[in-house]
Motif scaffolding. Structure first.
Motif, PDB file in Angstrom:
ATOM      1  N   ILE A   1       0.848  -1.203   0.000  1.00  0.00           N
ATOM      2  CA  ILE A   1       0.000   0.000   0.000  1.00  0.00           C
ATOM      3  C   ILE A   1       0.882   1.250   0.000  1.00  0.00           C
ATOM      4  O   ILE A   1       0.619   2.212  -0.727  1.00  0.00           O
ATOM      5  N   TRP A   2       1.938   1.246   0.811  1.00  0.00           N
ATOM      6  CA  TRP A   2       2.885   2.368   0.835  1.00  0.00           C
ATOM      7  C   TRP A   2       3.506   2.580  -0.553  1.00  0.00           C
ATOM      8  O   TRP A   2       3.620   3.711  -1.022  1.00  0.00           O
ATOM      9  N   ALA A   3       3.887   1.506  -1.221  1.00  0.00           N
ATOM     10  CA  ALA A   3       4.497   1.615  -2.552  1.00  0.00           C
ATOM     11  C   ALA A   3       3.523   2.220  -3.549  1.00  0.00           C
ATOM     12  O   ALA A   3       3.888   3.110  -4.335  1.00  0.00           O
ATOM     13  N   LEU A   4       2.271   1.780  -3.519  1.00  0.00           N
ATOM     14  CA  LEU A   4       1.281   2.307  -4.459  1.00  0.00           C
ATOM     15  C   LEU A   4       0.945   3.768  -4.171  1.00  0.00           C
ATOM     16  O   LEU A   4       0.858   4.585  -5.089  1.00  0.00           O
ATOM     17  N   LEU A   5       0.782   4.094  -2.898  1.00  0.00           N
ATOM     18  CA  LEU A   5       0.526   5.496  -2.538  1.00  0.00           C
ATOM     19  C   LEU A   5       1.726   6.384  -2.868  1.00  0.00           C
ATOM     20  O   LEU A   5       1.561   7.531  -3.295  1.00  0.00           O
ATOM     21  N   SER A   6       2.922   5.851  -2.688  1.00  0.00           N
ATOM     22  CA  SER A   6       4.134   6.604  -3.035  1.00  0.00           C
ATOM     23  C   SER A   6       4.169   6.902  -4.529  1.00  0.00           C
ATOM     24  O   SER A   6       4.514   8.005  -4.948  1.00  0.00           O
ATOM     25  N   LEU A   7       3.803   5.903  -5.327  1.00  0.00           N
ATOM     26  CA  LEU A   7       3.782   6.097  -6.776  1.00  0.00           C
ATOM     27  C   LEU A   7       2.734   7.137  -7.174  1.00  0.00           C
ATOM     28  O   LEU A   7       3.014   8.018  -7.997  1.00  0.00           O
ATOM     29  N   LEU A   8       1.553   7.067  -6.595  1.00  0.00           N
ATOM     30  CA  LEU A   8       0.508   8.046  -6.893  1.00  0.00           C
ATOM     31  C   LEU A   8       0.924   9.455  -6.490  1.00  0.00           C
ATOM     32  O   LEU A   8       0.737  10.418  -7.245  1.00  0.00           O
ATOM     33  N   CYS A   9       1.510   9.582  -5.316  1.00  0.00           N
ATOM     34  CA  CYS A   9       1.961  10.887  -4.817  1.00  0.00           C
ATOM     35  C   CYS A   9       3.085  11.449  -5.691  1.00  0.00           C
ATOM     36  O   CYS A   9       3.081  12.631  -6.038  1.00  0.00           O
ATOM     37  N   ALA A  10       4.031  10.614  -6.055  1.00  0.00           N
ATOM     38  CA  ALA A  10       5.142  11.060  -6.900  1.00  0.00           C
ATOM     39  C   ALA A  10       4.636  11.478  -8.273  1.00  0.00           C
ATOM     40  O   ALA A  10       5.067  12.500  -8.823  1.00  0.00           O
ATOM     41  N   ALA A  11       3.715  10.704  -8.837  1.00  0.00           N
ATOM     42  CA  ALA A  11       3.168  11.041 -10.154  1.00  0.00           C
ATOM     43  C   ALA A  11       2.409  12.367 -10.097  1.00  0.00           C
ATOM     44  O   ALA A  11       2.581  13.234 -10.969  1.00  0.00           O
ATOM     45  N   ALA A  12       1.579  12.550  -9.080  1.00  0.00           N
ATOM     46  CA  ALA A  12       0.828  13.804  -8.946  1.00  0.00           C
ATOM     47  C   ALA A  12       1.774  14.986  -8.753  1.00  0.00           C
ATOM     48  O   ALA A  12       1.569  16.058  -9.340  1.00  0.00           O
ATOM     49  N   SER A  13       2.811  14.812  -7.960  1.00  0.00           N
ATOM     50  CA  SER A  13       3.778  15.889  -7.738  1.00  0.00           C
ATOM     51  C   SER A  13       4.521  16.245  -9.014  1.00  0.00           C
ATOM     52  O   SER A  13       4.708  17.425  -9.332  1.00  0.00           O
TER      53      SER A  13
END
Length: 190
Positions: free
Chosen positions: A11-23
């Motif tokens: 879950i951390w990996a997926l949220l990290s990817l979403l956050c990085a992509a949005a940023s």
């Protein structure tokens, strides 16, 4: 495929990817500040701009070129503060992307991410977030540049857009000249 992450780690990996992509998308898009100039929509990012005035020698007039692009050089960015913001925010986005991709690989490769590596990655994410936040805090310091003032009726100053609004306002609410809270206008009001 074996994973080196627990369910929480995935879950951390997926949220990290979403956050990085949005940023990264937010950093790259030139819609941080929107306004009008010569009755044409104009928008700014830290290192990109859409619509800008050019001299038409054939008609001997200044016209608005309606296209988006980067400034011709790093020093072409309108203010020192926006140059610093570009570097700081870009490094922060790069760190978030690095951690997100590493965490994503950890979902597929066993023994890639240990508890210590996870903590270091979390620290790197924290630093990346601080850099992005610092970049966003620096951005309003460039509102007194000549380009922004021309777009916002010559009424903008550092941390004061006059009759303008910022599309990245964290509260999504601004105070206009009537001091009444409203949703972000996204445009300078002429």
């Amino acid at each position: 495929m074996a994973s080196s992450l627990t369910c929480t780690g995935v879950i951390w990996a997926l949220l990290s990817l979403l956050c990085a992509a949005a940023s990264c998308v937010g950093f790259f898009m030139p819609y941080w500040l929107l306004g009008t100039q010569m009755d044409k929509p104009v928008s700014f990012g830290t290192f990109r701009r859409c619509s800008y005035p050019v001299r038409d020698e054939e008609r001997q007039a200044t016209v608005m070129l309606e296209q988006c692009g980067r400034y011709a050089s790093f020093h072409g960015i309108p203010s020192l503060e926006w140059r610093i913001c570009t570097v700081v925010t870009g490094v922060g986005c790069g760190l978030l992307l690095l951690v997100a991709l590493t965490a994503l690989m950890g979902c597929c490769i066993s023994d890639l991410i240990s508890r210590t590596i996870g903590r270091v990655a979390g620290g790197i994410q924290f630093v990346g977030g601080l850099l992005i936040g610092s970049g966003c805090a620096l951005y309003p310091l460039g509102w007194d540049s000549e380009e922004v003032q021309q777009t916002c009726n010559n009424s903008s100053d550092q941390f004061k857009l006059g009759k303008s609004t910022n599309t990245h306002d964290l509260t999504a609410c601004t105070h206009t000249h009537t001091h009444r809270p409203q949703m972000t206008h996204r445009w300078c009001i002429n």
